[in-house]
Design a protein around this motif. Structure first.
Motif, PDB file in Angstrom:
ATOM      1  N   ARG A  73       0.611  -1.410  -0.131  1.00  0.00           N
ATOM      2  CA  ARG A  73       0.149  -0.074   0.017  1.00  0.00           C
ATOM      3  C   ARG A  73       0.718   1.164   0.030  1.00  0.00           C
ATOM      4  NH1 ARG A  73      -3.026   0.286   4.928  1.00  0.00           N
ATOM      5  NH2 ARG A  73      -3.719   2.045   3.888  1.00  0.00           N
ATOM      6  N   LEU A  74       2.058   1.035   0.531  1.00  0.00           N
ATOM      7  CA  LEU A  74       2.754   2.331   0.688  1.00  0.00           C
ATOM      8  C   LEU A  74       3.316   2.566  -0.635  1.00  0.00           C
ATOM      9  CD1 LEU A  74       4.845   4.481   2.345  1.00  0.00           C
ATOM     10  CD2 LEU A  74       6.183   2.450   2.434  1.00  0.00           C
ATOM     11  N   VAL A  75       3.895   1.441  -1.372  1.00  0.00           N
ATOM     12  CA  VAL A  75       4.554   1.768  -2.554  1.00  0.00           C
ATOM     13  C   VAL A  75       3.448   2.374  -3.673  1.00  0.00           C
ATOM     14  CG1 VAL A  75       5.435   0.593  -4.783  1.00  0.00           C
ATOM     15  CG2 VAL A  75       6.356  -0.133  -2.467  1.00  0.00           C
ATOM     16  N   GLU A  76       2.367   1.958  -3.427  1.00  0.00           N
ATOM     17  CA  GLU A  76       1.305   2.353  -4.342  1.00  0.00           C
ATOM     18  C   GLU A  76       0.751   3.740  -4.356  1.00  0.00           C
ATOM     19  OE1 GLU A  76      -1.565  -0.764  -3.903  1.00  0.00           O
ATOM     20  OE2 GLU A  76      -0.776  -2.254  -5.047  1.00  0.00           O
ATOM     21  N   ALA A  77       0.775   4.030  -2.930  1.00  0.00           N
ATOM     22  CA  ALA A  77       0.208   5.406  -2.759  1.00  0.00           C
ATOM     23  C   ALA A  77       1.363   6.348  -2.963  1.00  0.00           C
ATOM     24  CB  ALA A  77       0.146   5.671  -1.105  1.00  0.00           C
ATOM     25  N   VAL A  78       2.891   6.089  -2.597  1.00  0.00           N
ATOM     26  CA  VAL A  78       3.868   7.007  -3.181  1.00  0.00           C
ATOM     27  C   VAL A  78       3.731   7.005  -4.758  1.00  0.00           C
ATOM     28  CG1 VAL A  78       6.313   7.321  -3.535  1.00  0.00           C
ATOM     29  CG2 VAL A  78       5.098   6.580  -1.052  1.00  0.00           C
ATOM     30  N   ALA A  79       3.587   6.029  -5.437  1.00  0.00           N
ATOM     31  CA  ALA A  79       3.428   5.916  -6.957  1.00  0.00           C
ATOM     32  C   ALA A  79       2.533   6.958  -7.543  1.00  0.00           C
ATOM     33  CB  ALA A  79       3.687   4.346  -7.689  1.00  0.00           C
ATOM     34  N   ALA A  80       1.365   6.787  -6.684  1.00  0.00           N
ATOM     35  CA  ALA A  80       0.203   7.434  -7.494  1.00  0.00           C
ATOM     36  C   ALA A  80       0.235   8.770  -7.299  1.00  0.00           C
ATOM     37  CB  ALA A  80      -0.980   7.005  -6.477  1.00  0.00           C
ATOM     38  N   VAL A  81       1.301   9.400  -6.576  1.00  0.00           N
ATOM     39  CA  VAL A  81       1.325  10.727  -6.524  1.00  0.00           C
ATOM     40  C   VAL A  81       2.750  11.489  -7.244  1.00  0.00           C
ATOM     41  CG1 VAL A  81      -0.064  11.093  -4.685  1.00  0.00           C
ATOM     42  CG2 VAL A  81       2.231  10.864  -4.236  1.00  0.00           C
ATOM     43  N   ASN A  82       3.614  10.514  -7.503  1.00  0.00           N
ATOM     44  CA  ASN A  82       4.910  10.834  -7.793  1.00  0.00           C
ATOM     45  C   ASN A  82       5.577   9.968  -8.924  1.00  0.00           C
ATOM     46  OD1 ASN A  82       7.552  11.741  -8.623  1.00  0.00           O
ATOM     47  ND2 ASN A  82       7.927  12.402  -6.480  1.00  0.00           N
ATOM     48  N   PRO A  83       5.432  10.204 -10.335  1.00  0.00           N
ATOM     49  CA  PRO A  83       5.635   9.257 -11.259  1.00  0.00           C
ATOM     50  C   PRO A  83       7.344   8.951 -11.165  1.00  0.00           C
ATOM     51  CG  PRO A  83       5.468  11.259 -12.351  1.00  0.00           C
ATOM     52  CD  PRO A  83       4.852  11.391 -10.815  1.00  0.00           C
ATOM     53  N   ARG A  84       8.196   9.775 -10.552  1.00  0.00           N
ATOM     54  CA  ARG A  84       9.482   9.535 -10.425  1.00  0.00           C
ATOM     55  C   ARG A  84       9.935   8.813  -9.168  1.00  0.00           C
ATOM     56  NH1 ARG A  84      13.075  12.937 -13.215  1.00  0.00           N
ATOM     57  NH2 ARG A  84      14.177  13.237 -11.454  1.00  0.00           N
ATOM     58  N   THR A  85       9.330   7.530  -9.023  1.00  0.00           N
ATOM     59  CA  THR A  85       9.383   6.609  -7.783  1.00  0.00           C
ATOM     60  C   THR A  85      10.596   5.672  -8.024  1.00  0.00           C
ATOM     61  OG1 THR A  85       7.259   7.561  -6.894  1.00  0.00           O
ATOM     62  CG2 THR A  85       8.186   5.235  -6.077  1.00  0.00           C
ATOM     63  N   VAL A  86      11.411   5.600  -7.117  1.00  0.00           N
ATOM     64  CA  VAL A  86      12.381   4.427  -7.087  1.00  0.00           C
ATOM     65  C   VAL A  86      11.806   3.554  -6.008  1.00  0.00           C
ATOM     66  CG1 VAL A  86      14.682   3.590  -7.082  1.00  0.00           C
ATOM     67  CG2 VAL A  86      14.055   5.819  -8.166  1.00  0.00           C
ATOM     68  N   VAL A  87      11.527   2.307  -6.290  1.00  0.00           N
ATOM     69  CA  VAL A  87      11.493   1.511  -5.240  1.00  0.00           C
ATOM     70  C   VAL A  87      12.726   0.458  -4.887  1.00  0.00           C
ATOM     71  CG1 VAL A  87      10.115  -0.748  -4.278  1.00  0.00           C
ATOM     72  CG2 VAL A  87       8.906   1.238  -5.562  1.00  0.00           C
ATOM     73  N   TRP A 112       2.874  -4.077  -8.114  1.00  0.00           N
ATOM     74  CA  TRP A 112       3.001  -2.612  -8.374  1.00  0.00           C
ATOM     75  C   TRP A 112       3.881  -2.241  -9.335  1.00  0.00           C
ATOM     76  CZ3 TRP A 112       7.994  -2.419  -7.054  1.00  0.00           C
ATOM     77  CH2 TRP A 112       8.419  -3.214  -6.065  1.00  0.00           C
ATOM     78  N   ALA A 113       4.903  -3.196 -10.009  1.00  0.00           N
ATOM     79  CA  ALA A 113       6.070  -2.796 -10.951  1.00  0.00           C
ATOM     80  C   ALA A 113       5.740  -1.887 -11.911  1.00  0.00           C
ATOM     81  CB  ALA A 113       6.462  -4.172 -11.265  1.00  0.00           C
ATOM     82  N   ASP A 114       4.512  -2.052 -12.691  1.00  0.00           N
ATOM     83  CA  ASP A 114       4.367  -1.246 -13.912  1.00  0.00           C
ATOM     84  C   ASP A 114       3.886   0.042 -13.364  1.00  0.00           C
ATOM     85  OD1 ASP A 114       1.865  -1.662 -12.722  1.00  0.00           O
ATOM     86  OD2 ASP A 114       0.894  -2.487 -14.652  1.00  0.00           O
ATOM     87  N   ARG A 115       3.866   0.661 -12.019  1.00  0.00           N
ATOM     88  CA  ARG A 115       3.214   1.836 -11.670  1.00  0.00           C
ATOM     89  C   ARG A 115       4.531   2.568 -10.947  1.00  0.00           C
ATOM     90  NH1 ARG A 115      -0.716  -1.671 -10.281  1.00  0.00           N
ATOM     91  NH2 ARG A 115      -0.199  -1.841  -7.878  1.00  0.00           N
ATOM     92  N   VAL A 116       5.668   2.253 -11.267  1.00  0.00           N
ATOM     93  CA  VAL A 116       6.904   2.731 -10.808  1.00  0.00           C
ATOM     94  C   VAL A 116       7.967   2.838 -11.713  1.00  0.00           C
ATOM     95  CG1 VAL A 116       6.533   1.890  -8.239  1.00  0.00           C
ATOM     96  CG2 VAL A 116       8.103   0.783  -9.776  1.00  0.00           C
ATOM     97  N   ALA A 117       8.894   3.899 -11.457  1.00  0.00           N
ATOM     98  CA  ALA A 117       9.625   4.255 -12.684  1.00  0.00           C
ATOM     99  C   ALA A 117      11.025   3.526 -12.500  1.00  0.00           C
ATOM    100  CB  ALA A 117      10.216   5.841 -12.616  1.00  0.00           C
ATOM    101  N   ALA A 118      11.215   2.860 -11.330  1.00  0.00           N
ATOM    102  CA  ALA A 118      12.522   1.953 -11.296  1.00  0.00           C
ATOM    103  C   ALA A 118      12.545   1.120 -10.230  1.00  0.00           C
ATOM    104  CB  ALA A 118      13.828   2.862 -11.352  1.00  0.00           C
TER     105      ALA A 118
END
Length: 791
Positions: free
Chosen positions: A551-565, A577-583
């Protein structure tokens, strides 16, 4: 028989086989666990996990690691290392997957052999483990208290799969790299304990021509000491004589005892073992600490990159660091491979980022997110406790949801049912964490939300192993919690504080994820660090991130497309959630230099040099062992029915698409492979492939060579046969050579009990992963039956 040029007397022979090596004029063996560094030593370097090193595909780095661990071992007064770990990563959920070297026998054997050779050049006996087919933790030692421990898991495996896959890394390490020790495993193999099986213990000697010493794993490996001695187990235990007696040794055939004692003396001589020196703890080996950082950079795997990494200082002037503020529980795995962390050497993740970006540039949003225990639930609890032997029950009331020990009058084997009711004061997702040793099931309002087993938590060293669940609850509505517990899986070792017991923690709704999203929205880049603990004495309950981390990853990725996990963990992680983060950067168990290495990797001061040494599945239900008879087994028996189709070989055979394939890793540039050539002469296959850097940065290429057999029946579609690494400047090309014995292409014929090199045209492919293949050719091979000396 002799000790060098001096014959051993009968008394010296007996002394050796009773574990009294000084009684025969030999140095005593002072062991330390060592797949990830020297365990149990103050100040020892907490290196990244074995899988991190395997990810580097770098034999030179493996050699330096072996030298560093040996140097620290000797400084700590140890002259024998229970390492490297060579267990094939057959089960993605296996708890000890991090301390071994992946799913491929060639990669495991070459990296492991290089480590072992470095140990012994330094005068430290290398004792690779765990021989053999010890590929997960469930029932590895059975169930029940020490006196009543049941039989261990029985692995049913074909002779071919045993020799070609599970024993093959050991053959390479013992024969090619001359490791002089071997640790036998806990499990049974086709009905016999590995440590009591003549077929298993004599295999290295009779089929490989090895000379060395075999010792058993701790406490549970030997159930019948006389049977183990007669089967060929050299030493009775890791120190002391355990249940082996003088009468037992003196009553055994002299031919056997002479040979076993001679093997021990020969192994000590070949490994150059000297009496252990006094310890100089606490250690503080700066060269090892720098190597730990270098290893993490070389073994971190960039799984995905939409062009965000490496970060540009000008375009990333503000950075949000939401999620796990203190990743200490993720730095090392648990159990006998857990190196004790030196707190003064562990930097906060934000510290090196702040040094680079400046004060105020990094926003840390911490909290209790992570795979950690939670505060114990304080509420009146009704407990019914049963003694498993007498059947007696007693009911009591507890002030909190915890039972670290059974009440007085209850024996070592026990079970309990605990229940409570409470009324939440807030609506929303509540997080539960059950920390326990044994077998446990958690129900909320009668619905099972979590179930698992642990032999211990924590196990010897390293983090706790909580069992987590997220449950939506309504304020003002009464909720019933029920825990069903059995001490069965737990082991009891009082000197180490290991015993059955449990506690339930609860955390109500909070604003951590909301604050994380707000910080990410305001920053140029968000870097989310998440992870899962694992280790000895448990297998993970799921490949997904535990708790509320998804849920944390998804919430952050939803508001910032420049998200590294950044994912931490011993083995594969599912990433819906891999397709929703940049790296996505996977750092395994990153060790003590995580903070600095992460900053360098994110900003391109170092390149992520890792390539996956095991396959990352796309879903939990589609792996080579996704049926109960293959794992965790039925009625104490597990069947290796997939035969040779483990890891990438299975995915290739059935056409399954993994999330990320074996050998995958992106780095910060791109490569092409061309002009593959291959020939066979004099029993050696040799060839070359041209590698070219097609990107704009310098970088590391990992060339992987795969072959396929002209005899498809029973053979994997492709198998790794060689690999090599090179660092190339932009536009630079280089020829990468390779060589391997043609005997490596042979298959074991179970009917004839022999090795057969099938004749025909073998496919040869060079690629950057098992699925990213760039060049192909064929190799004609003349078929024949191999002699033992050919291998």
């Amino acid at each position: 028989m002799s000790r060098g040029s001096t014959p051993l007397t009968r008394e010296e022979t007996t002394s050796i086989l009773l574990g009294d090596l000084p009684g025969a004029g030999l140095p005593d063996l002072v062991y330390a666990d060592g797949p990830n560094g020297v365990r149990g030593v103050a100040g020892a370097t907490a290196f990244p996990s074995g899988l991190t090193l395997a990810s580097s595909f770098d034999l030179g780095l493996a050699e330096r690691f072996g030298e560093a661990v040996a140097r620290e071992a000797l400084a700590a007064g140890r002259n024998a290392m229970l390492a490297p770990g060579l267990d094939i990563a057959r089960v993605p959920r296996a708890g000890r997957i991090a301390e071994s070297l992946g799913e491929d026998p060639l990669l495991t054997g070459e990296i492991g052999g290089t480590i072992a050779a470095a140990f012994q050049r330094s005068g430290v006996l290398s004792v690779p483990k765990h021989f053999v087919a010890n590929n997960f933790e469930y029932l590895r030692t059975g169930r029940g208290s020490l006196e009543r421990r049941s039989a261990a898991i029985d692995v049913r495996v074909s002779r071919r799969a045993l020799l070609e896959l599970y024993a093959e890394p050991f053959r390479r390490v013992l024969v090619k790299y001359r490791a002089a020790g071997l640790l036998s495993s806990y499990n049974r193999i086709n009905g016999e304990y590995a440590s009591e099986s003549a077929a298993i213990l004599r295999l290295p000697f009779e089929e490989w021509g090895w000379r060395g010493v075999i010792v058993p794993d701790f406490i549970f490996a030997v159930r019948d000491d006389e049977r183990a001695l007669l089967a060929g187990l050299h030493l009775p235990a890791l120190g002391g004589m355990a249940g082996r007696s003088r009468e037992m040794v003196e009553g055994a055939p002299a031919e056997l005892t002479d040979r076993l004692a001679e093997d021990v003396a020969d192994a000590m001589t070949r490994a150059g073992v000297h009496p252990a020196s006094p310890s100089t703890e606490p250690l503080d080996d700066r060269a090892s600490q720098e190597l730990a950082r270098e290893m993490l950079e070389a073994g971190s795997v960039l799984l995905k990159n939409d062009g965000l990494l490496p970060l540009d200082l000008a375009a990333a002037s503000s950075l949000a660091l939401p999620g796990i503020e203190d990743p200490a529980h993720l730095l090392v795995m648990g159990g006998s491979a857990a190196v004790t962390l030196s707190p003064g050497r562990i930097e906060p993740l934000a510290a090196p980022l702040t040094r680079l970006l400046g004060d105020g540039a990094v926003t840390v949003v911490g909290g209790t997110l992570g795979d950690v225990p939670l505060p114990t639930l304080t509420v009146e609890v009704i407990a019914t406790v049963r003694d498993a032997i007498t059947g007696r029950e007693q009911t009591l009331t507890l002030p909190e949801f915890a039972m670290p020990d059974p009440p007085a009058g209850v024996g070592a084997d026990w079970s309990a049912t605990l229940s409570c009711s409470f009324t939440p004061t807030e609506s929303g997702d509540h997080r539960l964490a059950l920390t326990f040793a044994g077998d446990a099931r958690l129900r909320v309002d009668g619905i099972e939300v979590a179930e698992g087993y642990r032999e211990a938590s924590p196990m010897i060293a390293g983090p706790d192993y909580p069992l987590q669940a997220i449950v939506p609850l309504e304020a003002g509505r009464v909720v019933t919690l029920l825990v069903e517990f059995d001490s069965g899986s737990a082991i009891t070792i009082p000197p180490l504080g290991i015993r059955p017991g449990f506690e339930l923690g609860l955390l109500g709704p909070g604003d951590t994820i909301q604050r994380a999203a707000e910080a990410a929205r305001a920053a140029d880049v968000a870097v989310v660090v998440v992870g899962r603990v694992s280790g000895e004495a448990m297998d993970v309950d799921s490949l997904r991130l535990p708790g509320d981390q998804e849920r944390l990853v998804e919430a952050v990725a939803a508001v910032n497309p420049r998200t590294v996990v950044v994912t931490c963990g011993g083995g594969p992680v599912l990433m819906p959630w891999a397709d929703r983060v940049a790296a996505i950067l996977h750092v395994w168990n990153p060790g003590e230099r995580f903070a600095e290495a992460l900053t360098r990797l994110l900003f391109g001061l170092a390149e992520p040099g890792g390539r996956l040494p095991l396959t990352f599945a796309a879903c939990e239900e589609r792996t080579p062992v996704s049926s109960p008879d293959r794992y965790p087994g039925l009625d104490g028996v597990v069947r290796y029915e997939e035969e040779l189709l483990v890891g990438y070989r299975w995915y290739d055979a059935i056409g399954e698409e993994p999330a990320f394939p074996f050998g995958h890793g992106l780095g910060y540039t791109t490569f092409e492979l061309h002009e593959l050539t291959v020939t066979e002469a004099g029993g050696q296959v040799t060839g070359t492939v041209l590698a070219r850097n097609t990107g704009s940065r310098a970088g590391k290429v990992v060339v992987q060579l795969y072959t396929s057999s002209p005899e498809p029946a029973g053979h994997p579609p492709r198998s790794l046969r060689a690999f090599g690494t090179r660092r190339l400047e932009p536009g630079e090309s280089t020829v990468v050579p390779f060589a391997f014995p043609v005997a490596d292409l042979a298959a074991y014929d179970e009917i004839g009990g022999r090795w057969v090199l099938h004749g025909g045209r073998y496919g040869v492919e060079a690629g950057l992963s098992s699925r990213d293949l760039h060049a192909r050719t064929e190799l004609p091979v003349e078929g024949r039956i191999l002699q033992p000396s050919d291998r």
